[in-house]
Scaffold this motif. Structure first.
Motif, PDB file in Angstrom:
ATOM      1  N   VAL A 141      76.334 -53.830 -30.275  1.00 45.41           N
ATOM      2  CA  VAL A 141      75.984 -52.611 -29.552  1.00 45.41           C
ATOM      3  C   VAL A 141      76.391 -51.363 -30.349  1.00 45.41           C
ATOM      4  CG1 VAL A 141      78.163 -52.509 -28.249  1.00 45.41           C
ATOM      5  CG2 VAL A 141      76.075 -51.501 -27.283  1.00 45.41           C
ATOM      6  N   TRP A 142      75.560 -50.324 -30.255  1.00 43.04           N
ATOM      7  CA  TRP A 142      75.838 -49.051 -30.915  1.00 43.04           C
ATOM      8  C   TRP A 142      76.489 -48.089 -29.933  1.00 43.04           C
ATOM      9  CZ3 TRP A 142      72.492 -46.790 -35.257  1.00 43.04           C
ATOM     10  CH2 TRP A 142      72.012 -47.799 -36.094  1.00 43.04           C
ATOM     11  N   ASP A 143      77.243 -47.159 -30.478  1.00 40.81           N
ATOM     12  CA  ASP A 143      77.773 -46.049 -29.712  1.00 40.81           C
ATOM     13  C   ASP A 143      76.831 -44.845 -29.879  1.00 40.81           C
ATOM     14  OD1 ASP A 143      79.448 -44.655 -28.077  1.00 40.81           O
ATOM     15  OD2 ASP A 143      81.138 -44.563 -29.462  1.00 40.81           O
ATOM     16  N   GLU A 144      76.821 -43.949 -28.934  1.00 40.14           N
ATOM     17  CA  GLU A 144      76.133 -42.658 -29.004  1.00 40.14           C
ATOM     18  C   GLU A 144      74.623 -42.739 -28.787  1.00 40.14           C
ATOM     19  OE1 GLU A 144      77.455 -40.407 -32.584  1.00 40.14           O
ATOM     20  OE2 GLU A 144      78.744 -42.168 -32.855  1.00 40.14           O
ATOM     21  N   VAL A 145      73.987 -43.817 -29.196  1.00 42.49           N
ATOM     22  CA  VAL A 145      72.534 -43.890 -29.138  1.00 42.49           C
ATOM     23  C   VAL A 145      72.125 -45.343 -28.913  1.00 42.49           C
ATOM     24  CG1 VAL A 145      72.264 -44.235 -31.631  1.00 42.49           C
ATOM     25  CG2 VAL A 145      70.397 -43.199 -30.342  1.00 42.49           C
ATOM     26  N   GLY A 146      70.950 -45.531 -28.309  1.00 46.51           N
ATOM     27  CA  GLY A 146      70.411 -46.883 -28.203  1.00 46.51           C
ATOM     28  C   GLY A 146      70.496 -47.474 -26.806  1.00 46.51           C
ATOM     29  N   MET A 147      70.068 -48.730 -26.732  1.00 48.97           N
ATOM     30  CA  MET A 147      69.929 -49.439 -25.477  1.00 48.97           C
ATOM     31  C   MET A 147      71.250 -49.576 -24.729  1.00 48.97           C
ATOM     32  SD  MET A 147      67.865 -53.035 -25.236  1.00 48.97           S
ATOM     33  CE  MET A 147      66.441 -52.431 -26.143  1.00 48.97           C
ATOM     34  N   GLY A 148      72.320 -49.904 -25.470  1.00 46.20           N
ATOM     35  CA  GLY A 148      73.619 -50.097 -24.838  1.00 46.20           C
ATOM     36  C   GLY A 148      74.125 -48.840 -24.162  1.00 46.20           C
ATOM     37  N   VAL A 149      73.913 -47.695 -24.808  1.00 45.31           N
ATOM     38  CA  VAL A 149      74.336 -46.418 -24.226  1.00 45.31           C
ATOM     39  C   VAL A 149      73.483 -46.092 -23.003  1.00 45.31           C
ATOM     40  CG1 VAL A 149      74.518 -43.939 -24.650  1.00 45.31           C
ATOM     41  CG2 VAL A 149      75.219 -45.559 -26.421  1.00 45.31           C
ATOM     42  N   ARG A 150      72.165 -46.284 -23.115  1.00 41.32           N
ATOM     43  CA  ARG A 150      71.279 -45.972 -21.992  1.00 41.32           C
ATOM     44  C   ARG A 150      71.609 -46.799 -20.757  1.00 41.32           C
ATOM     45  NH1 ARG A 150      67.182 -46.454 -25.791  1.00 41.32           N
ATOM     46  NH2 ARG A 150      66.374 -48.318 -24.753  1.00 41.32           N
ATOM     47  N   MET A 151      71.989 -48.050 -20.967  1.00 39.85           N
ATOM     48  CA  MET A 151      72.280 -48.931 -19.838  1.00 39.85           C
ATOM     49  C   MET A 151      73.732 -48.853 -19.395  1.00 39.85           C
ATOM     50  SD  MET A 151      69.988 -52.341 -20.639  1.00 39.85           S
ATOM     51  CE  MET A 151      70.996 -52.838 -22.035  1.00 39.85           C
ATOM     52  N   GLY A 152      74.545 -48.050 -20.104  1.00 40.90           N
ATOM     53  CA  GLY A 152      75.952 -47.934 -19.743  1.00 40.90           C
ATOM     54  C   GLY A 152      76.757 -49.178 -20.041  1.00 40.90           C
ATOM     55  N   SER A 153      76.360 -49.914 -21.091  1.00 37.09           N
ATOM     56  CA  SER A 153      76.988 -51.198 -21.392  1.00 37.09           C
ATOM     57  C   SER A 153      78.224 -51.087 -22.276  1.00 37.09           C
ATOM     58  CB  SER A 153      75.979 -52.130 -22.085  1.00 37.09           C
ATOM     59  OG  SER A 153      74.853 -52.329 -21.282  1.00 37.09           O
ATOM     60  N   THR A 154      78.401 -49.969 -22.965  1.00 38.12           N
ATOM     61  CA  THR A 154      79.453 -49.906 -23.988  1.00 38.12           C
ATOM     62  C   THR A 154      80.845 -50.054 -23.376  1.00 38.12           C
ATOM     63  OG1 THR A 154      79.297 -47.486 -23.889  1.00 38.12           O
ATOM     64  CG2 THR A 154      78.105 -48.601 -25.654  1.00 38.12           C
ATOM     65  N   ASP A 155      81.097 -49.402 -22.241  1.00 33.69           N
ATOM     66  CA  ASP A 155      82.420 -49.504 -21.608  1.00 33.69           C
ATOM     67  C   ASP A 155      82.665 -50.918 -21.098  1.00 33.69           C
ATOM     68  OD1 ASP A 155      82.926 -46.856 -22.133  1.00 33.69           O
ATOM     69  OD2 ASP A 155      82.361 -46.151 -20.130  1.00 33.69           O
ATOM     70  N   TYR A 156      81.634 -51.517 -20.507  1.00 34.71           N
ATOM     71  CA  TYR A 156      81.780 -52.890 -20.013  1.00 34.71           C
ATOM     72  C   TYR A 156      82.073 -53.855 -21.163  1.00 34.71           C
ATOM     73  CZ  TYR A 156      80.394 -57.511 -18.341  1.00 34.71           C
ATOM     74  OH  TYR A 156      80.378 -58.846 -18.046  1.00 34.71           O
ATOM     75  N   LEU A 157      81.323 -53.712 -22.254  1.00 33.28           N
ATOM     76  CA  LEU A 157      81.546 -54.602 -23.395  1.00 33.28           C
ATOM     77  C   LEU A 157      82.917 -54.369 -24.013  1.00 33.28           C
ATOM     78  CD1 LEU A 157      77.999 -54.426 -25.026  1.00 33.28           C
ATOM     79  CD2 LEU A 157      79.001 -56.355 -23.782  1.00 33.28           C
ATOM     80  N   ALA A 158      83.361 -53.100 -24.044  1.00 37.36           N
ATOM     81  CA  ALA A 158      84.696 -52.808 -24.581  1.00 37.36           C
ATOM     82  C   ALA A 158      85.768 -53.524 -23.770  1.00 37.36           C
ATOM     83  CB  ALA A 158      84.939 -51.305 -24.586  1.00 37.36           C
ATOM     84  N   SER A 159      85.569 -53.623 -22.453  1.00 38.91           N
ATOM     85  CA  SER A 159      86.545 -54.333 -21.613  1.00 38.91           C
ATOM     86  C   SER A 159      86.582 -55.824 -21.916  1.00 38.91           C
ATOM     87  CB  SER A 159      86.214 -54.113 -20.133  1.00 38.91           C
ATOM     88  OG  SER A 159      85.035 -54.815 -19.749  1.00 38.91           O
ATOM     89  N   LYS A 160      85.497 -56.330 -22.536  1.00 42.36           N
ATOM     90  CA  LYS A 160      85.432 -57.740 -22.920  1.00 42.36           C
ATOM     91  C   LYS A 160      85.902 -57.964 -24.360  1.00 42.36           C
ATOM     92  CE  LYS A 160      83.286 -59.518 -19.221  1.00 42.36           C
ATOM     93  NZ  LYS A 160      83.810 -60.654 -18.420  1.00 42.36           N
ATOM     94  N   GLY A 161      86.296 -56.874 -25.038  1.00 41.17           N
ATOM     95  CA  GLY A 161      86.758 -56.997 -26.416  1.00 41.17           C
ATOM     96  C   GLY A 161      85.682 -56.789 -27.454  1.00 41.17           C
ATOM     97  N   ILE A 162      84.521 -56.255 -27.037  1.00 45.81           N
ATOM     98  CA  ILE A 162      83.404 -56.048 -27.958  1.00 45.81           C
ATOM     99  C   ILE A 162      83.277 -54.556 -28.243  1.00 45.81           C
ATOM    100  CG2 ILE A 162      80.920 -56.306 -28.288  1.00 45.81           C
ATOM    101  CD1 ILE A 162      81.083 -58.746 -26.425  1.00 45.81           C
ATOM    102  N   GLY A 163      83.461 -54.171 -29.500  1.00 47.38           N
ATOM    103  CA  GLY A 163      83.423 -52.767 -29.879  1.00 47.38           C
ATOM    104  C   GLY A 163      82.007 -52.279 -30.108  1.00 47.38           C
TER     105      GLY A 163
END
Length: 455
Positions: A274-296
């Protein structure tokens, strides 16, 4: 190359395993030349193993192979031997928005090629009713500001006739297509058990049918380079992303078949986390959830830099994974060259994360029983972890992440002592050590490792 249907099940099965941890899941890929009796014997052995998840392949000689990631050093990438200029036309699906647009612009800046940016949205007006520019218009304006050529084309890439018409129109308006970046995709997170067949087919269509249709339309005039913008989920699987993983894995296999049939085309699938700042993960709000799972998350500028690096340079593999930390996927994502413990490893009691040659996290418990030297570092009643032992802990972490049993020589610099580590004389204290191997400017530059310790 084996048939697509035979070899693109790993990501889907891995996602199933991650969603249902109580299941034992196997992905077994056999050469079509294996005799049925020998195949049955190997299947029985695999099913009898105690591994919760396994993805393995057997060749015609019944050699067992397990896919694994190996760290790659970009300083050693040779050029692809492809000359790019303003005479070249690169067709980019999903190319007018998000990550793909950022990568397309960077490639155009690096090479001067002309871009045919393809999307499913209608070609927008310059401004909407409120006088605001759409994202597509903003992307085209950025190309124009740099003096670069880019045009936008609407196309449903899952429709074969539409893709054939797209290719004909681009060739007429811009010229022969000499490069392709396939970034079109749909990701609708959801459990496999809750996903209907219709929903699965519509989710995989842009990525899978899109690449198939592009390969068909360009088979008579194959491009110099065919890049698939993919996801690490196509390698590791991920909970609630099974069909997205399938589509990315299938695309990689299809690119391999196209390259085998057209040796003049170089093909590569770039599988990003997943990318930060731009892309699908940011649009779907996935980055914080993935970070909680240990995925940067990959910083956008770094993801773009890696894309350009692999567009012009050859890593020697058809599939390259570009990722930030991916803790939490150890059950389905394997690394080659797992390091042995260095000779000195007192402070590496528990390895919580390791990506060989890239990054590691370790924990250790400090106590008077294990670390008697602490009594000699009593400051006004507080037992302090000595700097020299902190440096030793850092050296052990650096040795492990770089695969060294011991260092012949070692230089430690830029040491910062932000705060003391105080050890409780009764309960002891836990410390965490993080080590990250830094990029090298050249292949002959020394390895540099950034290490930190915190209590």
């Amino acid at each position: 190359e084996a048939d697509v249907e035979q070899t693109c099940a790993k990501a889907l099965a891995a996602s199933l395993y991650l969603e249902n941890g109580q299941l034992q899941v196997r992905v077994l890929d056999f050469s079509p030349d294996v005799e049925p009796a020998a195949l049955a014997e190997k299947v029985a052995l695999e099913l009898a193993s105690e591994e919760p998840f396994a993805a393995v392949g057997y060749d015609a000689q019944l050699t067992r192979r397990v896919p694994a990631l190996r760290a790659s050093d970009p300083t050693g990438y040779p050029g692809r031997g492809i000359a790019w200029s303003a005479d070249d036309v690169v067709l980019v699906t999903g190319g007018a928005k998000g990550i793909t647009a950022e990568c397309a612009l960077a490639v155009a800046e690096e090479t001067g090629v002309r871009m045919a940016l393809v999307g499913s949205s209608p070609a927008p007006e310059k401004t909407d009713e409120e006088g605001k520019s759409s994202e597509i218009v903003k992307t085209l304006d950025r190309f124009a500001e740099e003096g670069l050529t880019a045009r936008y084309y609407q196309c449903n890439v899952a429709d074969r006739q539409a893709v054939e018409g797209l290719v004909a129109r681009v060739e007429q308006e811009l010229g022969p297509i000499t490069g392709v970046v396939h970034g079109a995709a749909i990701n609708r997170p959801g459990l496999l058990a809750d996903t209907s067949t219709e929903d699965a087919l519509s989710e995989v269509a842009p990525k899978v049918l899109g690449v198939m249709n592009l390969c068909h339309a360009l088979s008579a005039k194959p491009p110099k380079l065919f890049v698939g913008l993919a996801s690490i989920i196509g390698v590791s699987g991920m909970w609630r992303n099974g069909w997205y993983g399938f589509s990315n894995e299938a695309m990689d296999r299809i690119l391999g078949q196209f390259q085998a049939a057209h040796p003049q085309t170089q093909a590569v699938a770039l599988a990003y986390s997943v990318w930060d700042e731009v892309g699908m993960g940011v649009r779907m709000g996935s980055t914080d959830y993935l970070a909680s799972k240990g995925i940067g998350a990959i910083p956008a500028h770094e993801g773009v830099r890696r894309f350009v690096e692999l567009f012009v340079g050859d890593a020697g593999q058809r599939q390259v994974v570009i990722t930030a930390r991916v803790a939490g996927l150890e059950g389905t994502l394997r690394f080659a060259d797992m390091p042995a413990m260095p000779w000195a490893h007192r402070f590496l009691e528990q390895i919580t994360y390791i990506c060989p040659g890239v990054e590691m996290i370790a924990r250790a418990h400090l106590s008077l029983q294990q670390d008697s030297y602490l009594v000699d570092h009593n400051w006004k009643g507080s037992l302090l972890f000595p700097t020299v032992f902190g440096l030793e802990a850092m050296a052990q972490a650096a040795a492990y992440v770089t695969g060294k049993r011991q260092f012949g020589n070692l230089q430690i610099d830029d040491v910062r002592l932000d705060r003391p580590i105080v050890v409780d004389p009764v309960a002891g204290t836990d410390i965490e050590i993080r080590a990250e191997v830094l990029d090298r400017a050249s292949g002959d530059a020394p390895l540099r490792v950034k290490v930190g310790i915190a209590a």
